[in-house]
Write a protein that holds these residues in place. Structure first.
Motif, PDB file in Angstrom:
ATOM      1  N   ILE A 206      -7.159 -60.701 -66.351  1.00  0.00           N
ATOM      2  CA  ILE A 206      -7.770 -61.877 -65.721  1.00  0.00           C
ATOM      3  C   ILE A 206      -7.037 -62.255 -64.438  1.00  0.00           C
ATOM      4  O   ILE A 206      -7.657 -62.514 -63.399  1.00  0.00           O
ATOM      5  CB  ILE A 206      -7.770 -63.057 -66.712  1.00  0.00           C
ATOM      6  N   ASP A 207      -5.699 -62.275 -64.496  1.00  0.00           N
ATOM      7  CA  ASP A 207      -4.923 -62.644 -63.308  1.00  0.00           C
ATOM      8  C   ASP A 207      -5.087 -61.620 -62.192  1.00  0.00           C
ATOM      9  O   ASP A 207      -5.135 -61.972 -61.006  1.00  0.00           O
ATOM     10  CB  ASP A 207      -3.439 -62.789 -63.669  1.00  0.00           C
ATOM     11  N   ILE A 209      -7.740 -59.771 -61.664  1.00  0.00           N
ATOM     12  CA  ILE A 209      -9.072 -59.972 -61.107  1.00  0.00           C
ATOM     13  C   ILE A 209      -9.098 -61.200 -60.195  1.00  0.00           C
ATOM     14  O   ILE A 209      -9.681 -61.173 -59.105  1.00  0.00           O
ATOM     15  CB  ILE A 209     -10.111 -60.119 -62.243  1.00  0.00           C
ATOM     16  N   ARG A 210      -8.461 -62.278 -60.634  1.00  0.00           N
ATOM     17  CA  ARG A 210      -8.423 -63.493 -59.811  1.00  0.00           C
ATOM     18  C   ARG A 210      -7.740 -63.250 -58.477  1.00  0.00           C
ATOM     19  O   ARG A 210      -8.159 -63.774 -57.439  1.00  0.00           O
ATOM     20  CB  ARG A 210      -7.694 -64.599 -60.573  1.00  0.00           C
ATOM     21  N   LEU A 211      -6.695 -62.436 -58.507  1.00  0.00           N
ATOM     22  CA  LEU A 211      -5.957 -62.135 -57.280  1.00  0.00           C
ATOM     23  C   LEU A 211      -6.843 -61.441 -56.254  1.00  0.00           C
ATOM     24  O   LEU A 211      -6.917 -61.857 -55.100  1.00  0.00           O
ATOM     25  CB  LEU A 211      -4.741 -61.270 -57.604  1.00  0.00           C
ATOM     26  N   GLU A 213     -10.081 -61.226 -56.304  1.00  0.00           N
ATOM     27  CA  GLU A 213     -11.292 -62.007 -56.030  1.00  0.00           C
ATOM     28  C   GLU A 213     -11.046 -62.972 -54.880  1.00  0.00           C
ATOM     29  O   GLU A 213     -11.921 -63.181 -54.032  1.00  0.00           O
ATOM     30  CB  GLU A 213     -11.707 -62.766 -57.287  1.00  0.00           C
ATOM     31  N   ARG A 214      -9.842 -63.542 -54.831  1.00  0.00           N
ATOM     32  CA  ARG A 214      -9.493 -64.456 -53.730  1.00  0.00           C
ATOM     33  C   ARG A 214      -9.401 -63.713 -52.401  1.00  0.00           C
ATOM     34  O   ARG A 214      -9.631 -64.280 -51.341  1.00  0.00           O
ATOM     35  CB  ARG A 214      -8.171 -65.160 -54.030  1.00  0.00           C
ATOM     36  N   VAL A 220     -17.243 -60.457 -59.330  1.00  0.00           N
ATOM     37  CA  VAL A 220     -16.824 -60.401 -60.730  1.00  0.00           C
ATOM     38  C   VAL A 220     -17.936 -60.908 -61.641  1.00  0.00           C
ATOM     39  O   VAL A 220     -18.533 -61.959 -61.399  1.00  0.00           O
ATOM     40  CB  VAL A 220     -15.547 -61.239 -60.952  1.00  0.00           C
ATOM     41  N   LYS A 222     -18.452 -61.696 -65.706  1.00  0.00           N
ATOM     42  CA  LYS A 222     -17.825 -61.813 -67.030  1.00  0.00           C
ATOM     43  C   LYS A 222     -18.916 -61.737 -68.088  1.00  0.00           C
ATOM     44  O   LYS A 222     -19.817 -62.570 -68.116  1.00  0.00           O
ATOM     45  CB  LYS A 222     -17.056 -63.135 -67.139  1.00  0.00           C
TER      46      LYS A 222
END
Length: 467
Positions: A206-207, A209-211, A213-214, A220, A222
């Protein structure tokens, strides 16, 4: 050559043109690890295996836990206890507990062959050269373990990382880079990468992907936990060419398996890159310990397998089993790998010994499955793995159940927010090859005193038992 192979080649060509394509050059040690046949193995459980599940905690720590009193870090009662001991009035300083909350699934952390492998390297080389892998932290010991893991996962190659968390972060960073190559700008997701992630994937996924994605260049999606109909619909409606589906193989907080067979079928239909985090399945499942993909006969359909050395291997570190070209791309662009100090050589030697021992001591995988079946028989709960998730409801209920188990002599912690939702707090129980049939009998009896295991209101779904 698949589409993803072409995109990886394009990324490598780009890095080569920029002169930032990196290679690993192992430092050679004169005393090489023993051959697989020279490592001592055993055909049944021994007393040293029990060291991985029999633990002690200070009596003062026990009392704080029972009374739900937070620790300040130091134990102010410890000195008083020692003073009483010296005066001849020594109280019981430590309390023995049976561990049912650890991740040493095969009991290999206390294996004498594993300990000997680490000890010999410490005596010969100390902790080894300390530096990142691309500078001086990569040795022939690291390369040997990579080869061993690649063979176990049926992949071309393998890249060691400091942790399983950093392995997922490094991979995701590279995914973001691949997505950026064909996108016009950061808002051009159409030409970037589409990532499809299970709703209950591990925090490291998750982290990661968040990185990225920003940073842009990715979109993304889910999908509902293990819901292949939902995933299939998302894939059908996605017009992006670069697609990745990433999932845990065995979910750590629910104890259920990803639907590997269905994922393999969808991969053939939609031509996505299938990435599996096999942290909790490596060495435990599959005839040869290859993990969950091997167990379900899908190892050839998994493009990249990410794992850890800190669970069934009983050591520390992470790895990415993949093709040689993917490895070269990750080691050249995966920041979590590039800028981290390499794992010390003694730990690498111990991990290699553990992997070899696990392949030869096949009774360990049989033992852990026997414990699973015994738990099922005694409780009536149809668990499917060695991770048992008993949802009890509120945080207060979970803490009460955990304290009851502690008083009964079992180390089982309550899992609470933010790890799980506030109304789904639980006891997470893990079974080990070092546990015995009698341990399971005692465990289930103690559980029955605080949780109604056989009442009609108790059901089991998605790997999680619920009231």
């Amino acid at each position: 050559m698949s589409s993803w192979d072409e995109w990886v080649e394009q990324a490598l060509s780009r890095l080569e043109s920029m002169k930032i394509l990196r290679s690993l050059r192992p430092i050679h040690y004169p005393n090489q690890p023993k051959t697989d046949n020279a490592l001592q193995v055993f055909d049944e459980i021994h007393q040293w295996d029990r060291a991985s599940v029999e633990i002690e905690i200070a009596e003062s720590t026990f009392q704080r836990w029972v009374q739900d009193v937070p620790s300040s870090g130091d134990d102010p009662t410890h000195d008083n206890e020692n003073s009483e001991c010296e005066s001849g009035l020594c109280p019981k300083l430590f309390r023995k507990l049976l561990l049912f909350s650890g991740n040493d699934y095969l009991g290999l952390s206390s294996h004498p062959t594993v300990a000997k492998a680490a000890t010999e390297v410490v005596q010969d080389h100390g902790m080894g050269p300390r530096g990142s892998a691309l500078i001086c932290g990569y040795t022939t010991y690291h390369r040997l373990l990579e080869n061993c893991l690649a063979e176990s996962k049926n992949k071309e190659d393998c890249l060691l990382c400091p942790t399983g968390f950093s392995a997922n972060m490094a991979f995701m960073t590279v995914v973001g880079y691949v997505g950026s190559l064909s996108a016009v700008n950061k808002t051009d997701c159409q030409n970037g990468v589409a990532i499809f992630s299970d709703a209950l994937n591990h925090a490291s996924i998750i982290d990661g992907i968040r990185l990225i994605e920003r940073q842009g260049f990715v979109q993304v999606f889910k999908y509902r936990h293990c819901d292949m109909a939902h995933l299939s619909g998302l894939l059908l409606n996605c017009t992006m060419k670069k697609k990745i589906v990433i999932t845990d193989s065995l979910f750590s907080m629910d104890g259920d398996f990803a639907p590997m067979v269905q994922l393999s079928k969808l991969r053939k239909k939609h031509d996505f890159l299938l990435v599996v985090d096999d942290a909790h399945g490596t060495l435990v499942y599959g005839k040869n310990g290859g993990g969950v993909p091997e167990e379900f006969g899908c190892e050839n359909d998994v493009d990249i397998c990410i794992g850890t050395l800190s669970k069934a291997v009983g050591c520390h570190g992470g790895f990415i089993a993949c093709s040689k070209r993917w490895k070269q791309l990750i080691q050249s662009r995966g920041r979590a790998f590039i800028f981290s100090t390499s794992t010390p050589v003694p730990i690498i030697a111990a991990a290699h010994a553990a992997v070899v021992v696990s392949k030869k001591e096949t009774w360990r995988r049989k033992a852990i499955w026997n414990r699973v079946q015994e738990f099922r028989t005694l409780t009536g709960i149809p668990i499917t793995s060695h991770i048992i998730s008993l949802v009890v409801g509120s945080e207060e209920q979970a803490l009460k159940a955990s304290r009851h188990m502690l008083k009964c002599g079992f180390h089982i912690t309550a899992i609470r927010p933010p790890t799980v939702p506030s109304n789904l707090c639980r006891l997470r129980i893990t079974l080990s090859a070092a546990h015995t049939r009698n341990d399971i009998r005692k465990l289930t009896f103690a559980l029955s005193q605080c949780i109604s295991l056989r009442e009609s209101g108790y059901f089991y779904t998605n790997g999680t038992a619920k009231l």
